[in-house]
Design a protein around this motif. Sequence first.
Motif, mmCIF file in Angstrom:
data_model
loop_
_atom_site.group_PDB
_atom_site.id
_atom_site.type_symbol
_atom_site.label_atom_id
_atom_site.label_comp_id
_atom_site.label_asym_id
_atom_site.label_seq_id
_atom_site.Cartn_x
_atom_site.Cartn_y
_atom_site.Cartn_z
ATOM 1 N N ARG A 113 10.593 -2.946 0.759
ATOM 2 C CA ARG A 113 9.879 -2.101 -0.202
ATOM 3 C C ARG A 113 10.306 -0.648 -0.051
ATOM 4 O O ARG A 113 10.918 -0.269 0.941
ATOM 5 C CB ARG A 113 8.366 -2.208 0.022
ATOM 6 C CG ARG A 113 7.791 -3.579 -0.192
ATOM 7 C CD ARG A 113 8.002 -4.034 -1.620
ATOM 8 N NE ARG A 113 7.419 -5.334 -1.823
ATOM 9 C CZ ARG A 113 6.326 -5.546 -2.553
ATOM 10 N NH1 ARG A 113 5.710 -4.545 -3.122
ATOM 11 N NH2 ARG A 113 5.859 -6.763 -2.713
ATOM 12 N N ASN A 136 4.428 1.172 -6.283
ATOM 13 C CA ASN A 136 5.138 0.119 -7.021
ATOM 14 C C ASN A 136 4.831 -1.269 -6.465
ATOM 15 O O ASN A 136 5.630 -2.178 -6.564
ATOM 16 C CB ASN A 136 6.649 0.397 -7.017
ATOM 17 C CG ASN A 136 7.201 0.490 -5.605
ATOM 18 O OD1 ASN A 136 6.465 0.301 -4.639
ATOM 19 N ND2 ASN A 136 8.482 0.771 -5.493
ATOM 20 N N PHE A 137 3.666 -1.412 -5.833
ATOM 21 C CA PHE A 137 3.223 -2.755 -5.447
ATOM 22 C C PHE A 137 1.831 -2.980 -6.020
ATOM 23 O O PHE A 137 1.128 -2.034 -6.374
ATOM 24 C CB PHE A 137 3.238 -2.941 -3.920
ATOM 25 C CG PHE A 137 2.175 -2.157 -3.201
ATOM 26 C CD1 PHE A 137 2.380 -0.827 -2.885
ATOM 27 C CD2 PHE A 137 0.976 -2.744 -2.825
ATOM 28 C CE1 PHE A 137 1.402 -0.098 -2.230
ATOM 29 C CE2 PHE A 137 -0.001 -2.022 -2.162
ATOM 30 C CZ PHE A 137 0.218 -0.688 -1.865
ATOM 31 N N GLU A 138 1.441 -4.234 -6.123
ATOM 32 C CA GLU A 138 0.197 -4.584 -6.782
ATOM 33 C C GLU A 138 -1.013 -4.040 -6.013
ATOM 34 O O GLU A 138 -0.976 -3.876 -4.819
ATOM 35 C CB GLU A 138 0.049 -6.112 -6.906
ATOM 36 C CG GLU A 138 1.333 -6.881 -7.135
ATOM 37 C CD GLU A 138 2.188 -6.973 -5.877
ATOM 38 O OE1 GLU A 138 1.681 -7.476 -4.856
ATOM 39 O OE2 GLU A 138 3.359 -6.532 -5.919
ATOM 40 N N ASP A 139 -2.045 -3.786 -6.692
ATOM 41 C CA ASP A 139 -3.359 -3.344 -6.215
ATOM 42 C C ASP A 139 -3.335 -2.225 -5.165
ATOM 43 O O ASP A 139 -4.199 -2.129 -4.317
ATOM 44 C CB ASP A 139 -4.237 -4.531 -5.748
ATOM 45 C CG ASP A 139 -3.731 -5.202 -4.459
ATOM 46 O OD1 ASP A 139 -2.675 -4.794 -3.974
ATOM 47 O OD2 ASP A 139 -4.412 -6.101 -3.965
ATOM 48 N N ASP A 141 -3.405 1.995 -4.612
ATOM 49 C CA ASP A 141 -3.909 3.147 -5.348
ATOM 50 C C ASP A 141 -3.109 4.407 -5.022
ATOM 51 O O ASP A 141 -2.695 4.595 -3.878
ATOM 52 C CB ASP A 141 -5.385 3.397 -4.988
ATOM 53 C CG ASP A 141 -6.303 2.390 -5.659
ATOM 54 O OD1 ASP A 141 -5.834 1.686 -6.585
ATOM 55 O OD2 ASP A 141 -7.470 2.302 -5.250
ATOM 56 N N ASN A 160 -7.595 6.536 -8.167
ATOM 57 C CA ASN A 160 -8.066 5.572 -9.165
ATOM 58 C C ASN A 160 -9.583 5.546 -9.240
ATOM 59 O O ASN A 160 -10.165 5.455 -10.318
ATOM 60 C CB ASN A 160 -7.564 4.160 -8.834
ATOM 61 C CG ASN A 160 -6.144 3.947 -9.356
ATOM 62 O OD1 ASN A 160 -5.570 4.842 -9.978
ATOM 63 N ND2 ASN A 160 -5.590 2.774 -9.096
ATOM 64 N N ARG A 249 -9.635 -1.530 -1.396
ATOM 65 C CA ARG A 249 -8.537 -0.845 -2.057
ATOM 66 C C ARG A 249 -7.477 -0.544 -1.005
ATOM 67 O O ARG A 249 -7.796 -0.394 0.181
ATOM 68 C CB ARG A 249 -9.000 0.472 -2.685
ATOM 69 C CG ARG A 249 -10.250 0.389 -3.498
ATOM 70 C CD ARG A 249 -10.085 -0.420 -4.736
ATOM 71 N NE ARG A 249 -9.004 0.070 -5.587
ATOM 72 C CZ ARG A 249 -8.732 -0.441 -6.782
ATOM 73 N NH1 ARG A 249 -9.456 -1.465 -7.254
ATOM 74 N NH2 ARG A 249 -7.751 0.038 -7.512
#
Length: 267
Positions: A113, A136-139, A141, A160, A249
């Motif tokens: 990553r 650039n990764f899911e979930d 913030d 967020n 989060r």
Amino acid sequence: MVKVSFNSALSQKEVKKDDESLIPEEEVDAEAALPVHRQSRTWCWCVCLGMALMLSGVLIAGAYLFRYFTVETDKDSSFLIPEREPVFFCGVNYIEDNYMMRDEEMDVPSSLRELEMTIRILEEEQVEIISVPVPNFEDGDPADIVHDFERRLTAYLDLNLDKCYVIPLNTSTVMPPRDLMELLVNVRAGTYLPQSYLVHEEMVVTERLERVDQLGYFIYNLCRDKETFKLQRRDRILGIQKREALKCRKIRHFENKFVVETQICEP
Ligand SMILES: *[C@@H]1O[C@H](CO)[C@@H](O)[C@H](O)[C@H]1NC(C)=O
């Protein structure tokens, strides 16, 4: 005001001229002109004093306005940072060591990553300010983070949720400003840090903080007008089961040679 001073100056000159041209003929007039002269001189002083006062008033008001506007514009960028402080924009490649997926077959490139951030180091104030963009990764913030070494506190502002989280600074995961500066200066030429790895930490919200003005200038600036909560490391809290479902989060950031994923969970 200006008009008055002009007039008085003019009349003064006229009186003077009259004095000079009329001296031989009418001495009475010259004598009569003397109090007028004196009067106009006091007038002049009054006007000058008035002008000076007005000018200083304008200057002070101007200075205040200037300050106000610079502070206002600075507020937009969320921090008041002296210009002399260096700003690093840097990235790191790291291996995602998600042990849940380690059994599955994964090709190496997909677990490699990339994380980019902006880091400001205020060496004199012993503060690090970090901006994490939308990841650039899911979930994950975006966040603003302050590490205040003088106050020994860390604050995360989850952009967020628009919520602030405060926890004692962990000096074993966060490099002190001088060392971090050295690290970043050294990699500046190449922009990227050497390949790195991911460390997980899990925090749990313990209580709401009503006031943030006791937390130092920088955390106050980050967290004022935001809902602010105190955090604790999850492994330090007894009574919370490992499997208990929490709303979490994630914020990924680095202020050391490795990347940290901070999970912030609400019970
Ligand atoms: C600091 O972080 C390390 C690594 O995540 C952890 O093992 C340690 O318990 C933390 N220390 C404190 C005081 O929270």
